[in-house]
Scaffold this active site. Structure first.
Site, PDB file in Angstrom:
ATOM      1  N   SER A 130      -6.267  -1.594  -2.200  1.00 29.18           N
ATOM      2  CA  SER A 130      -6.981  -2.266  -1.039  1.00 29.18           C
ATOM      3  C   SER A 130      -8.042  -1.811  -1.198  1.00 29.18           C
ATOM      4  CB  SER A 130      -6.164  -2.217  -0.532  1.00 29.18           C
ATOM      5  OG  SER A 130      -6.873  -2.219   0.990  1.00 29.18           O
ATOM      6  N   TYR A 132       0.273   2.822   4.389  1.00 25.15           N
ATOM      7  CA  TYR A 132      -0.401   1.668   3.814  1.00 25.15           C
ATOM      8  C   TYR A 132      -1.297   2.525   2.918  1.00 25.15           C
ATOM      9  CZ  TYR A 132      -2.142  -2.571   2.783  1.00 25.15           C
ATOM     10  OH  TYR A 132      -2.708  -3.596   2.112  1.00 25.15           O
TER      11      TYR A 132
END
Ligand SMILES: NC(=O)c1ccc[n+]([C@@H]2O[C@H](COP(=O)([O-])OP(=O)(O)OC[C@H]3O[C@@H](n4cnc5c(N)ncnc54)[C@H](OP(=O)(O)O)[C@@H]3O)[C@@H](O)[C@H]2O)c1
Length: 275
Positions: free
Chosen positions: A148, A161
């Site tokens: 990401s 995350y």
């Protein structure tokens, strides 16, 4: 060894997180190219529906492999099940992702925090490890790890995350170096904002309005970019392209995080009891 692209027709691929979002669209795109698939995620009903849709396209029905990757050991077991179902695996797509929004003093190393790392870091490493012996024997294969852009944009309350994605990104680059000189390619897929259930910033408690951003891209466009990357021998796919900026200019990523972070209600998030 410089890697050439691959023809996807006839290739065997296992995709984690295939029940929705990017994984689902990628499964459809790979099936359209003639790949034979094994689909993994927790929601078996969605995987069954997808397998039906794909078999209706006139290609072999994918194997449906329900799994909870938050359970230690499940990813290695998934690798064995995928080999049993497909006979061999040419492409493994470590796409499943788990998010957790929360303040670190409250969440600490709780089971929920550990589950994020189990799904996002340990499972990709374990699944890859389970499938690598067959790839080594064939001296070919592609390992696709979905990270990401948050690896370079460390927003508050998204520490678990973003840390897990940064860890997977670094492990991906290391693995590529470990496999230099073999016929096995390591492809990092770095999605930016994508219109799926897991769009991370949507989960943040914004003080008022979130900072203005460009609209998220459709997961089907990300799948198309991944297919193109597979076919062209890419080592990294960043989609949308402007997401390259924080990756290549890290100071920009930190600036974005600082500016965006000011709009996050961290005080409210910290108001809960500290464990
Ligand atoms: N959307 C974005 O803006 C964005 C940005 C950057 C990176 N990404 C990454 O892109 C990947 C795909 O996410 P998405 O955006 O397509 O979101 P999504 O639609 O929510 O897909 C996430 C997938 O992961 C699976 N999954 C989650 N926890 C799991 C578990 N414990 N065991 C097995 N499978 C699990 C889900 O399936 P089940 O719930 O059925 O298990 C689902 O298929 C993720 O790695 C995510 O981090 C997304």
């Amino acid at each position: 060894m410089r890697h050439r692209g691959i023809h996807l027709s006839g290739k065997k691929a296992v995709i984690t997180g295939a029940s929705s979002g990017i994984g689902r669209e990628l499964a459809l795109a790979l099936a359209q190219r003639g790949a034979t698939l094994a689909l993994a995620a927790r929601r078996k009903d969605l995987l069954d529906d997808l397998a039906d849709e794909i078999s209706g396209m006139g290609v072999p029905r994918p194997a449906v492999l329900p799994v909870d990757l938050a359970i230690p050991g499940s990813a290695a077991e998934l690798g064995r099940r995928a080999m049993d179902a497909l006979g061999t695996v040419d492409i493994v797509v470590n796409n499943a992702g788990a998010n957790l929004t929360g303040a670190q003093p409250l969440v600490a190393d709780s089971a929920a925090a550990r589950a994020v790392f189990e799904v996002n870091v340990w499972s990709p490493l374990a699944l890859t490890s389970a499938l690598l012996p067959a790839m080594r024997a064939a001296n070919s294969g592609v390992i696709v790890n979905v990270t990401s852009t948050v690896q370079a944009v460390p927003l508050p309350l998204l520490g678990y995350y973003s840390a897990s994605k940064a860890a997977l990104a670094q492990a991906t680059k290391s693995l590529r170096l470990e496999l230099t000189g073999t016929g096995i390619r390591v492809l990092e897929v770095v999605p930016g904002a994508t219109d799926t259930a897991l769009r991370d910033v949507d989960e943040l408690p914004w003080k008022s309005t979130p900072p203005p951003t460009l609209p998220p891209v459709a997961p089907a466009s990300t799948a198309t970019a991944i297919v193109r990357g597979l076919e062209r021998g890419a080592r990294r796919v960043v989609h949308p392209r402007y997401s390259l900026l924080p990756l290549e200019v890290p100071v920009l990523g930190r600036m974005l995080a600082t500016v965006g972070g000011r709009r996050v209600d961290t005080r409210g998030a910290l108001a809960g009891p500290i464990r």
